[in-house]
Design a protein around this motif. Structure first.
Motif, PDB file in Angstrom:
ATOM      1  N   LEU A 123       0.819  -1.212   0.000  1.00 36.40           N
ATOM      2  CA  LEU A 123       0.000   0.000   0.000  1.00 36.40           C
ATOM      3  C   LEU A 123       0.853   1.262   0.000  1.00 36.40           C
ATOM      4  O   LEU A 123       0.455   2.290  -0.544  1.00 36.40           O
ATOM      5  N   LEU A 124       2.022   1.193   0.613  1.00 39.04           N
ATOM      6  CA  LEU A 124       2.872   2.378   0.733  1.00 39.04           C
ATOM      7  C   LEU A 124       3.219   2.963  -0.626  1.00 39.04           C
ATOM      8  O   LEU A 124       3.321   4.193  -0.781  1.00 39.04           O
ATOM      9  N   THR A 125       3.399   2.113  -1.617  1.00 35.71           N
ATOM     10  CA  THR A 125       3.820   2.583  -2.936  1.00 35.71           C
ATOM     11  C   THR A 125       2.707   3.303  -3.676  1.00 35.71           C
ATOM     12  O   THR A 125       2.961   3.972  -4.689  1.00 35.71           O
ATOM     13  N   TYR A 126       1.453   3.189  -3.195  1.00 31.75           N
ATOM     14  CA  TYR A 126       0.325   3.805  -3.882  1.00 31.75           C
ATOM     15  C   TYR A 126       0.092   5.254  -3.457  1.00 31.75           C
ATOM     16  O   TYR A 126      -0.660   5.971  -4.107  1.00 31.75           O
ATOM     17  N   PHE A 127       0.706   5.670  -2.370  1.00 30.51           N
ATOM     18  CA  PHE A 127       0.532   7.052  -1.950  1.00 30.51           C
ATOM     19  C   PHE A 127       1.233   7.968  -2.951  1.00 30.51           C
ATOM     20  O   PHE A 127       2.371   7.713  -3.347  1.00 30.51           O
ATOM     21  N   PRO A 128       0.568   9.049  -3.371  1.00 34.68           N
ATOM     22  CA  PRO A 128       1.197   9.972  -4.329  1.00 34.68           C
ATOM     23  C   PRO A 128       2.425  10.630  -3.732  1.00 34.68           C
ATOM     24  O   PRO A 128       2.436  11.008  -2.558  1.00 34.68           O
ATOM     25  N   ARG A 129       3.471  10.754  -4.552  1.00 32.92           N
ATOM     26  CA  ARG A 129       4.713  11.367  -4.094  1.00 32.92           C
ATOM     27  C   ARG A 129       5.138  12.442  -5.092  1.00 32.92           C
ATOM     28  O   ARG A 129       5.438  12.136  -6.240  1.00 32.92           O
ATOM     29  N   SER A 130       5.143  13.675  -4.623  1.00 26.56           N
ATOM     30  CA  SER A 130       5.535  14.787  -5.492  1.00 26.56           C
ATOM     31  C   SER A 130       7.014  14.678  -5.838  1.00 26.56           C
ATOM     32  O   SER A 130       7.814  14.151  -5.064  1.00 26.56           O
ATOM     33  N   LYS A 131       7.362  15.216  -7.011  1.00 26.70           N
ATOM     34  CA  LYS A 131       8.755  15.187  -7.436  1.00 26.70           C
ATOM     35  C   LYS A 131       9.202  16.573  -7.888  1.00 26.70           C
ATOM     36  O   LYS A 131       8.434  17.366  -8.426  1.00 26.70           O
ATOM     37  N   THR A 132      10.450  16.861  -7.629  1.00 27.80           N
ATOM     38  CA  THR A 132      11.113  18.072  -8.106  1.00 27.80           C
ATOM     39  C   THR A 132      12.610  17.815  -7.989  1.00 27.80           C
ATOM     40  O   THR A 132      13.029  16.701  -7.675  1.00 27.80           O
ATOM     41  N   THR A 133      13.436  18.817  -8.216  1.00 26.57           N
ATOM     42  CA  THR A 133      14.873  18.610  -8.057  1.00 26.57           C
ATOM     43  C   THR A 133      15.220  18.499  -6.569  1.00 26.57           C
ATOM     44  O   THR A 133      14.512  19.030  -5.708  1.00 26.57           O
ATOM     45  N   ALA A 134      16.297  17.828  -6.268  1.00 26.52           N
ATOM     46  CA  ALA A 134      16.696  17.615  -4.877  1.00 26.52           C
ATOM     47  C   ALA A 134      16.960  18.932  -4.151  1.00 26.52           C
ATOM     48  O   ALA A 134      16.571  19.099  -2.995  1.00 26.52           O
ATOM     49  N   ASP A 135      17.599  19.879  -4.830  1.00 21.29           N
ATOM     50  CA  ASP A 135      17.926  21.155  -4.190  1.00 21.29           C
ATOM     51  C   ASP A 135      16.658  21.938  -3.847  1.00 21.29           C
ATOM     52  O   ASP A 135      16.552  22.503  -2.755  1.00 21.29           O
ATOM     53  N   ARG A 136      15.703  21.957  -4.761  1.00 17.92           N
ATOM     54  CA  ARG A 136      14.461  22.680  -4.483  1.00 17.92           C
ATOM     55  C   ARG A 136      13.683  21.989  -3.367  1.00 17.92           C
ATOM     56  O   ARG A 136      13.118  22.648  -2.488  1.00 17.92           O
ATOM     57  N   MET A 137      13.650  20.667  -3.395  1.00 18.41           N
ATOM     58  CA  MET A 137      12.918  19.925  -2.365  1.00 18.41           C
ATOM     59  C   MET A 137      13.536  20.162  -0.992  1.00 18.41           C
ATOM     60  O   MET A 137      12.824  20.347   0.007  1.00 18.41           O
ATOM     61  N   LEU A 138      14.850  20.174  -0.925  1.00 15.68           N
ATOM     62  CA  LEU A 138      15.533  20.414   0.338  1.00 15.68           C
ATOM     63  C   LEU A 138      15.217  21.818   0.859  1.00 15.68           C
ATOM     64  O   LEU A 138      14.965  22.003   2.059  1.00 15.68           O
ATOM     65  N   TYR A 139      15.223  22.787  -0.043  1.00 14.81           N
ATOM     66  CA  TYR A 139      14.899  24.157   0.327  1.00 14.81           C
ATOM     67  C   TYR A 139      13.469  24.257   0.869  1.00 14.81           C
ATOM     68  O   TYR A 139      13.226  24.862   1.923  1.00 14.81           O
ATOM     69  N   LEU A 140      12.509  23.648   0.165  1.00 11.02           N
ATOM     70  CA  LEU A 140      11.113  23.689   0.595  1.00 11.02           C
ATOM     71  C   LEU A 140      10.923  22.988   1.931  1.00 11.02           C
ATOM     72  O   LEU A 140      10.201  23.474   2.812  1.00 11.02           O
ATOM     73  N   TYR A 141      11.603  21.871   2.101  1.00  9.64           N
ATOM     74  CA  TYR A 141      11.456  21.091   3.340  1.00  9.64           C
ATOM     75  C   TYR A 141      12.019  21.844   4.541  1.00  9.64           C
ATOM     76  O   TYR A 141      11.361  21.948   5.586  1.00  9.64           O
ATOM     77  N   LEU A 142      13.226  22.365   4.429  1.00  7.78           N
ATOM     78  CA  LEU A 142      13.839  23.055   5.561  1.00  7.78           C
ATOM     79  C   LEU A 142      13.047  24.302   5.951  1.00  7.78           C
ATOM     80  O   LEU A 142      12.918  24.626   7.138  1.00  7.78           O
ATOM     81  N   ASN A 143      12.509  25.009   4.966  1.00 12.13           N
ATOM     82  CA  ASN A 143      11.658  26.146   5.280  1.00 12.13           C
ATOM     83  C   ASN A 143      10.365  25.709   5.958  1.00 12.13           C
ATOM     84  O   ASN A 143       9.878  26.372   6.878  1.00 12.13           O
ATOM     85  N   TYR A 144       9.818  24.588   5.521  1.00  9.34           N
ATOM     86  CA  TYR A 144       8.604  24.040   6.136  1.00  9.34           C
ATOM     87  C   TYR A 144       8.859  23.674   7.596  1.00  9.34           C
ATOM     88  O   TYR A 144       8.073  24.009   8.490  1.00  9.34           O
ATOM     89  N   VAL A 145       9.982  23.013   7.852  1.00 11.21           N
ATOM     90  CA  VAL A 145      10.357  22.653   9.223  1.00 11.21           C
ATOM     91  C   VAL A 145      10.484  23.904  10.081  1.00 11.21           C
ATOM     92  O   VAL A 145       9.975  23.974  11.208  1.00 11.21           O
ATOM     93  N   ASP A 146      11.172  24.909   9.547  1.00 15.87           N
ATOM     94  CA  ASP A 146      11.445  26.111  10.341  1.00 15.87           C
ATOM     95  C   ASP A 146      10.188  26.951  10.572  1.00 15.87           C
ATOM     96  O   ASP A 146      10.005  27.535  11.635  1.00 15.87           O
ATOM     97  N   ASN A 147       9.302  26.994   9.588  1.00 11.51           N
ATOM     98  CA  ASN A 147       8.109  27.836   9.695  1.00 11.51           C
ATOM     99  C   ASN A 147       7.013  27.237  10.574  1.00 11.51           C
ATOM    100  O   ASN A 147       6.277  27.971  11.235  1.00 11.51           O
ATOM    101  N   TYR A 148       6.908  25.904  10.581  1.00 11.56           N
ATOM    102  CA  TYR A 148       5.753  25.281  11.230  1.00 11.56           C
ATOM    103  C   TYR A 148       6.094  24.299  12.349  1.00 11.56           C
ATOM    104  O   TYR A 148       5.203  23.879  13.076  1.00 11.56           O
TER     105      TYR A 148
END
Length: 268
Positions: free
Chosen positions: A228-253
């Motif tokens: 079932l785990l493989t059926y969950f949708p997973r967004s994709k982008t470049t690694a650098d952009r994803m890292l940037y979005l994630y770290l900002n998400y962690v810091d903001n929320y």
């Protein structure tokens, strides 16, 4: 700062009191999903934790956890879907004997949970009632009473230590290790070390690009729901952009306090 340089990415995080974390990572090229860069994020998280703990030593706050201290490895661990995918993948890459040993350990835990009539609630609560903290804590207590060792615990040590989930990484105490046996008593003296950000919760509510409803998977059932785990949708982008979005998400929320992740958009 997140700076792309050839195949490497230079990540610089500024922490309070002019404390910095700097690490060069080599994430995958092209479009990636979050699980693809999770090992690199673990490396960054290790540095963040180390810097945070170093800053606390001046206040005589010292981690008492050490190799062979495995009391917490009998608690019910809930992880993100990304981490569940990574762990199932890693296990399936092992040689036949080791893979069989680990999966047999998971099977024994599932069998005991069924016998104690906990398995159904374990699955139901995490899918339908994850916001009901009282129900989850009650379930954690029942699980704790069974004293089931983590399937990845071998000779009192974590066999997946470099890839252990965030919730394990962030469970640190400054009290004597034996106090951890009393964790579910009302008058327990376990002293958790307060970290600056809750990476575990952030990861469980992030799909790689944006926030999603929190999805938690109890560690004991990761192979039960592997398909079932493989059926969950997973967004994709470049690694650098994803890292940037994630770290900002962690810091903001998911800021707990006293920590400031200075993150700028990827360059280069």
């Amino acid at each position: 700062n997140i700076v792309k340089n050839s195949y490497n990415t230079d990540v610089l995080l500024e922490i309070e009191n002019d404390i910095y974390v700097n690490r060069v990572i080599t994430p995958p090229e092209g479009q990636v999903s979050f699980v693809d860069i999770l090992p690199e994020i673990y490396e960054l998280h290790t540095d963040v934790i180390s810097a945070t703990l170093n800053s606390k030593r001046g206040n005589n706050i010292i981690v008492k956890c050490s190799k062979g201290c495995d009391t917490c490895c009998r608690q019910l661990i809930t992880i993100s879907i990304h981490e569940a995918l990574l762990l199932t993948y890693l296990v399936n890459q092992l040689n036949f004997a080791e893979k069989s040993r680990i999966k047999e350990s998971f099977d024994r835990i599932i069998s005991q949970l069924e016998q104690k009539k906990i398995l159904k609630d374990l699955i139901d609560y995490h899918i339908n009632s994850f916001e009901d903290k009282k129900a989850i804590v009650d379930l954690q207590k029942k699980y704790w009473d069974l004293q089931l060792s983590c399937p990845f615990l071998v000779d009192n040590s974590c066999s997946i230590y470099p890839y252990r989930p965030f919730i394990c990484r962030e469970y640190l105490v400054s009290s004597a290790p034996e106090k951890c046996y009393e964790i579910f008593k009302n008058d327990h003296l376990t002293q958790r070390i307060h970290l600056t950000h809750d990476f575990a919760s952030a990861t469980a509510s992030f799909d790689g690009v944006e926030a999603i409803k929190t999805r938690g998977v109890p560690l004991p059932i990761i192979f039960l729901v592997e398909g079932l785990l493989t059926y969950f949708p997973r967004s994709k982008t470049t690694a650098d952009r994803m890292l940037y979005l994630y770290l900002n998400y962690v810091d903001n929320y998911f800021k707990i306090g006293g920590f400031n992740l200075q993150v700028q958009h990827p360059q280069g």
